[in-house]
Scaffold this active site. Structure first.
Site, PDB file in Angstrom:
ATOM      1  N   ARG A  14       0.658  -1.218   0.012  1.00  0.00           N
ATOM      2  CA  ARG A  14       0.054   0.045   0.109  1.00  0.00           C
ATOM      3  C   ARG A  14       0.880   1.310   0.051  1.00  0.00           C
ATOM      4  NH1 ARG A  14      -2.896   2.931   4.891  1.00  0.00           N
ATOM      5  NH2 ARG A  14      -3.960   4.542   3.632  1.00  0.00           N
ATOM      6  N   HIS A  71      -2.831  10.932   0.675  1.00  0.00           N
ATOM      7  CA  HIS A  71      -2.194  10.786   1.987  1.00  0.00           C
ATOM      8  C   HIS A  71      -1.878  12.145   2.329  1.00  0.00           C
ATOM      9  CE1 HIS A  71      -0.769   7.677   4.902  1.00  0.00           C
ATOM     10  NE2 HIS A  71      -0.426   9.026   5.598  1.00  0.00           N
ATOM     11  N   GLU A  98      -7.238   8.562   6.182  1.00  0.00           N
ATOM     12  CA  GLU A  98      -7.288   9.229   7.333  1.00  0.00           C
ATOM     13  C   GLU A  98      -7.993  10.445   7.394  1.00  0.00           C
ATOM     14  OE1 GLU A  98      -4.343   6.595  10.187  1.00  0.00           O
ATOM     15  OE2 GLU A  98      -4.041   8.765   9.855  1.00  0.00           O
ATOM     16  N   ASN A 109      -7.137   1.907   9.875  1.00  0.00           N
ATOM     17  CA  ASN A 109      -5.968   1.977  10.428  1.00  0.00           C
ATOM     18  C   ASN A 109      -6.197   1.926  12.023  1.00  0.00           C
ATOM     19  OD1 ASN A 109      -5.021   2.244   8.066  1.00  0.00           O
ATOM     20  ND2 ASN A 109      -4.724   4.472   8.136  1.00  0.00           N
ATOM     21  N   TYR A 121      -4.282   1.920  15.776  1.00  0.00           N
ATOM     22  CA  TYR A 121      -2.871   2.007  16.546  1.00  0.00           C
ATOM     23  C   TYR A 121      -3.209   1.662  18.088  1.00  0.00           C
ATOM     24  CZ  TYR A 121      -0.513   3.696  12.654  1.00  0.00           C
ATOM     25  OH  TYR A 121      -0.070   3.496  11.078  1.00  0.00           O
ATOM     26  N   GLU A 127      -3.413  -0.154   8.078  1.00  0.00           N
ATOM     27  CA  GLU A 127      -2.168   0.419   8.764  1.00  0.00           C
ATOM     28  C   GLU A 127      -2.458  -0.267  10.457  1.00  0.00           C
ATOM     29  OE1 GLU A 127      -1.232   4.495   8.984  1.00  0.00           O
ATOM     30  OE2 GLU A 127      -1.537   4.863   6.943  1.00  0.00           O
TER      31      GLU A 127
END
Length: 455
Positions: free
Chosen positions: A80, A124, A169, A296, A298, A360
């Site tokens: 990606r 991005h 995002e 994504n 985290y 991600e």
């Protein structure tokens, strides 16, 4: 004796890494590339913690063949990456910069030659500065320009690209870039922030339609959202309400319009003074059918009531006694919680055929090359292993996850943190640009080869 369970993944599972153009490419002024808002932002005093920029970054623009060799050595079957809008349209619209298109054309071909599926992301965060000068994302015209840009990419690459991602995002672009001012373009204006949030999704709708018109019929198209479970700091009514509001701003502000064609009225009504007017046609465009959702993940958010914080009346806290990376709490169960929640509330019976990707997942921890040339990043291995375990748990409960992308392939320019944070499976010496596969990269290569892992 310790009992180990082997977690086997589906036969056609995608194992990949993710990167973004401004964070790795460098070559900021070469072959006709125009300026981006990040080029401008990095030149403003005090915006980047170490005073650096992405002007050279990991020099991927010149070293892309070496980097594909690394992907091949790791055994990846997916990659990606993002395409730099200023490389394709230096003025944001109008005349196409052929050398910029040629770069991504070569990249896609080289990936396919190595049996690595390209997953290009159209945006991005590196908006052409010329479009910012005309109002940027708060200006509806930027959304239409994005549709034009998507059409150009579809016409050039759409015969070979099987998976497209429109945005990465949008929440960060809207809130960090236009409300908190911590990211480019450095705006602190709630009206601009919510206009950006809406226009990014309108542009997503334009892009999906453009890619459908220009790509091969079997191409899959989606969007990537950064999502996080929101936990109240306590069971108090105030904390519970603050957690709900926080969830609406970071999660539902994007999930609801894309997958349900509506905005949560509990959010928009209290924000009438700053939230833009959204028409039925806008919502229809935003909710143009997609094939997959990129997630994504985290960390989670733990919040408590804070009457002084605008709109959400909530502030994030960092629970004591838990493990942290350089940036966030490490909370592996959150990926299971998130996947099951998104599938139960938005997919499953509500969005036929929707698939999910972890686009991600990764961690920044201090690492470096030891005396023998190795990078022993055990904490990264543990982070990835634990998150993969919880991802597989969700999959075992019928959540349709089709791939997992580690952030990131390479150490890179980490936005406002500069080069202080290292996320890569590959260590980059930014003085020499020498690449060294870390222990985590070797571990991930075994996972890919065995299509699973022991835990």
């Amino acid at each position: 004796m310790t009992n180990h369970t082997f977690h086997q993944f589906p036969k056609n599972f995608f194992w990949g890494t993710a990167t973004s153009s401004y964070q790795i490419e460098g070559a900021w002024d070469q072959d006709g590339r125009g300026l981006s808002i990040w080029d401008t932002f990095c030149r403003q005093a005090g915006t980047i913690e170490d005073g650096s920029s992405g002007e050279v970054a990991a020099d991927h623009y010149h070293r892309w063949q070496e980097d594909i060799n690394l992907m091949s050595e790791l055994g990846l079957n997916a990659y990606r990456f993002s395409i730099a809008w200023p490389r394709i349209l230096p003025e944001g619209t109008g005349k196409v910069n052929t050398p910029g298109l040629d770069f991504y054309d070569r990249l896609v071909d080289a990936l396919l030659e190595r049996n690595i599926q390209p997953f290009p992301t159209l945006y991005h965060w590196d908006l052409p500065q010329t479009l910012q000068d005309r109002g940027g994302w708060p200006n509806r015209d930027t959304a239409q320009a994005f549709g034009e840009y998507a059409c150009i990419l579809g016409e050039r690459l759409g015969d070979r690209v099987n998976y497209w991602i429109t945005h990465n995002e949008p929440m960060v672009m809207a809130l960090a870039g236009h409300f908190l001012g911590e990211h480019a373009p450095g705006v602190r204006d709630p009206v601009a922030a919510f206009a950006t949030a809406v226009n990014l999704l309108i542009s997503h709708g334009y892009a999906v339609q453009a890619l459908r018109d220009t790509s091969q019929a079997e191409a899959k198209i989606g969007i990537t959202l950064n999502l996080a479970p929101v936990h109240p700091a306590s069971d108090s009514e105030e904390d519970l309400r603050s957690a709900e509001r926080f969830d609406m701003v970071i999660n539902r502000l994007f999930l609801d319009p894309v997958l349900r064609g509506s905005y949560p009225v509990e959010l928009t009504k209290p924000l009438e003074s700053v939230f833009p007017k959204v028409t039925t046609e806008d919502l229809k465009l935003i909710s143009t059918h997609i094939d997959f959702l990129g997630v994504n993940y985290y960390t989670r958010n733990v919040v408590r009531h804070d009457p002084d914080f605008p709109f959400v009346q909530a502030e994030q806290i960092h629970p004591q006694g838990n493990e942290y990376s350089q940036m966030w709490e490490i909370y592996p169960p959150g990926i299971y919680e998130l996947l099951t929640h998104v599938w139960d509330k938005y997919g499953k019976d509500n969005y036929p055929g929707l698939r999910l990707f972890i686009t991600e997942n990764g961690i920044c921890v201090p690492d470096g090359i030891d005396f023998d040339g190795r990078v022993r990043d055990e904490r990264r291995i543990r982070y990835l292993r634990d998150h993969l375990k919880y991802t597989k748990q969700a999959m075992d409960e019928d959540v349709p996850v089709d791939g997992y992308f580690v952030w990131s392939l390479l150490d890179n320019f980490e936005w406002a943190h500069g080069y202080q944070m290292r996320f890569g499976l590959v260590y980059v010496d930014f003085k020499t640009q020498k690449r060294t596969i870390k222990d985590s990269g070797r571990w991930f290569a075994r996972v890919v080869k065995e299509n699973g892992f022991d835990f």
